[in-house]
Design a protein around this motif. Structure first.
Motif, PDB file in Angstrom:
ATOM      1  N   ASN A  24       0.787  -1.237   0.000  1.00 21.50           N
ATOM      2  CA  ASN A  24       0.000   0.000   0.000  1.00 21.50           C
ATOM      3  C   ASN A  24       0.823   1.293   0.000  1.00 21.50           C
ATOM      4  O   ASN A  24       0.251   2.368  -0.168  1.00 21.50           O
ATOM      5  CB  ASN A  24      -0.936   0.017   1.214  1.00 21.50           C
ATOM      6  N   ASP A 110      -5.585  -0.818  12.741  1.00 22.80           N
ATOM      7  CA  ASP A 110      -6.439  -0.460  11.612  1.00 22.80           C
ATOM      8  C   ASP A 110      -5.553  -0.176  10.397  1.00 22.80           C
ATOM      9  O   ASP A 110      -4.635   0.650  10.462  1.00 22.80           O
ATOM     10  CB  ASP A 110      -7.277   0.777  11.957  1.00 22.80           C
ATOM     11  N   LYS A 111      -5.820  -0.862   9.308  1.00 16.48           N
ATOM     12  CA  LYS A 111      -4.990  -0.773   8.114  1.00 16.48           C
ATOM     13  C   LYS A 111      -4.855   0.673   7.615  1.00 16.48           C
ATOM     14  O   LYS A 111      -3.745   1.158   7.339  1.00 16.48           O
ATOM     15  CB  LYS A 111      -5.581  -1.666   7.019  1.00 16.48           C
ATOM     16  N   LYS A 112      -5.983   1.380   7.495  1.00 12.65           N
ATOM     17  CA  LYS A 112      -5.955   2.744   6.978  1.00 12.65           C
ATOM     18  C   LYS A 112      -5.189   3.669   7.911  1.00 12.65           C
ATOM     19  O   LYS A 112      -4.457   4.567   7.469  1.00 12.65           O
ATOM     20  CB  LYS A 112      -7.380   3.258   6.774  1.00 12.65           C
ATOM     21  N   GLU A 113      -5.343   3.457   9.210  1.00  9.55           N
ATOM     22  CA  GLU A 113      -4.644   4.305  10.173  1.00  9.55           C
ATOM     23  C   GLU A 113      -3.127   4.100  10.079  1.00  9.55           C
ATOM     24  O   GLU A 113      -2.354   5.050  10.131  1.00  9.55           O
ATOM     25  CB  GLU A 113      -5.129   3.987  11.589  1.00  9.55           C
ATOM     26  N   GLY A 116      -1.858   5.666   6.802  1.00  6.79           N
ATOM     27  CA  GLY A 116      -1.856   7.127   6.935  1.00  6.79           C
ATOM     28  C   GLY A 116      -0.696   7.621   7.775  1.00  6.79           C
ATOM     29  O   GLY A 116      -0.030   8.614   7.425  1.00  6.79           O
TER      30      GLY A 116
END
Length: 480
Positions: A24, A110-113, A116
């Motif tokens: 990612n 959390d993947k998105k956290e 980011g």
């Protein structure tokens, strides 16, 4: 490439986090795994990673102790810290904050956290690296060397380098749009111009047609490393000066057309500027004694060397521009530093790309020279012997160390006339001669010292550095 140390005592968690990051994050990553704080600390000292992602609870050395050790490392090797913890407790967050952590993420992650937080850390790291490199690049441009021994950080140059200069209103904002998503370093910036060095990433830079109707873009020839920064800067500015000439005929443009994309090519260059030097020295040497129309003619003669090739003409113009802005403005500091008209005019002349046409810039140079000549002659009327002394000094500067009148009285009158004393004027005259000889590239330093009137080569080298900020060898390397 960004290096990340990933510290967690659970192998499966490390594997999962590594997979998330590699899939990612858009830029190349090197991820080093550590199963406890002690291993992570060792990796941080040896590998100097940009980012450390660490769990709080680990054997041997936990995350809190690891962060304390990281916090006392030198600033330039201290990684950005992202903390992972399964314990939602204030004391852990407090310890992380005190140690300089940029993010505190609770498990399960959390993947998105996580993505980011890592992207933020990468952006901060790249911005900091960019600022530090720009400082060092500017030192190379200005001084030809770095002030410290740390050297430049390793920056991969896989596809070559270019210097790019853009002239036009709010050019820095335009540059950001043109170079969106690319890494570049700002070397110089004003309100209406920006000069960068760009490690080419393999993708062509695209300039919108409407942009090139308004903005002048000059691009240097490609280079392989940053040691060529000075030459690349000169090449980019020289390329941009083609905007003043018709690209087909080489004629000086008479219209108000602005903008265009111009390249510097490593072929068919001007190798001898002796004619320009001769006309310039004639003009500046006669400035104190010539009539207004004679001064105008002398300035006109500086612009008679342009031919039918826009690229060659741009090199002639750049040389003349440098001659005027680095020599004429400093020739008579008693006037140029105190007279408001000359001061304002010199600023205008320095900003050559603010002019629509070369004829307008030409006119400003003429106005400056005529006005300066008038000031010089006004003082000369009161002390006519100064004129004779100036003419003698300019032709006998190697041995001009005495005059036939009372020296103290002469020196006072000389300073009233030129704003500097006799010895200072003579020193500057000799330094200017030394610069010309060095720029020819065919004389040794001791030969330049002797030919320009310095009997002691060590004294010459000392005075030259005081006047220019460079050694004679550095000056020669920059201007040859």
């Amino acid at each position: 490439m960004i290096t990340i140390v990933l510290a967690d005592d659970e192998k499966l968690i490390r594997a999962g986090l590594k997979k998330i990051l590699l899939e990612n994050i858009d830029i190349p990553l090197e991820i080093i795994e550590a199963k406890n704080g002690e291993e992570a600390l060792k990796c941080c000292k040896e590998k100097k990673p940009e980012i450390l992602i660490t769990d709080i609870r680990m054997p041997v050395m936990d995350g809190v102790e690891l962060m304390k050790n990281i916090s006392v490392m030198e600033d330039d090797v201290r990684p950005a810290i992202i903390v992972l913890s399964g314990y939602d407790e204030f004391n852990y967050a407090k310890a992380a904050i005190q140690s300089g952590a940029i993010s505190y993420i609770l498990k399960p992650v959390d993947k998105k956290e996580l993505i980011g937080a890592v992207n933020t850390a990468i952006m901060n790291c790249m911005n900091e690296e960019k600022v530090q490199n720009e400082i060092k690049f500017r030192q190379i441009i200005e001084k030809g060397r770095l002030d410290d021994a740390s050297g430049l950080p390793e920056i991969k140059v896989e596809n070559g380098l270019n210097c790019i200069v853009i002239y036009g209103k709010n050019s820095a904002e335009v540059l950001e749009k043109v170079m969106a998503g690319r890494r570049y370093y700002v070397l110089e910036q004003t309100k209406n111009s920006v000069l960068i060095v760009y490690p080419f990433d393999g993708r062509p830079v695209e300039y919108a047609p409407e942009l090139l109707n308004t903005y002048i873009v000059g691009i240097s020839a490609p280079a392989d490393d940053y040691s060529m920064l000075r030459s690349m800067r000169r090449q980019a500015i020289t390329a941009a000066m083609q905007a003043f000439f018709d690209t087909d005929t080489g004629d000086i443009r008479s219209d108000n057309k602005r903008g265009g994309l111009y390249f510097y090519e490593n072929k068919n260059h001007v190798t001898d500027f002796e004619q320009i030097d001769e006309e310039y020295e004639k003009m500046i040497g006669r400035c104190a004694i010539a009539k207004a129309d004679e001064t105008q003619t002398d300035v006109e003669n500086l612009f008679k060397f342009f031919g039918k090739d826009a690229k060659i003409n741009s090199e002639m113009l750049y040389y003349l521009y440098r001659k005027i802005t680095s020599n004429m403005f400093n020739r008579y500091p008693g006037f140029t530093d105190s007279d408001m008209y000359l001061h304002i005019k010199s600023i205008m002349i320095e900003n050559i790309f603010e002019y629509q046409r070369l004829s307008e810039w030409h006119g400003s140079v003429r106005d400056y020279a005529v006005y300066l000549a008038a000031l010089l002659k006004q003082n000369t009327k009161e002390s006519p012997y100064i004129t004779e002394a100036l003419e003698f000094i300019k032709t006998h500067f190697k041995n001009a160390n005495q005059v036939s009148v009372n020296y103290t009285w002469f020196s006072e009158k000389f300073k009233e006339h030129l704003g500097i004393n006799f010895n200072e004027y003579l020193k500057r005259l000799r330094i200017e001669e030394a610069k010309k000889l060095l720029e020819k590239g065919c004389y040794k330093v001791y030969e330049v010292a002797e030919r320009s009137g310095f009997s002691d080569v060590k004294y010459f080298m000392k005075i030259f550095r005081e006047e220019t900020g460079m050694s004679p060898s550095e000056w020669s390397a920059k201007h040859v």
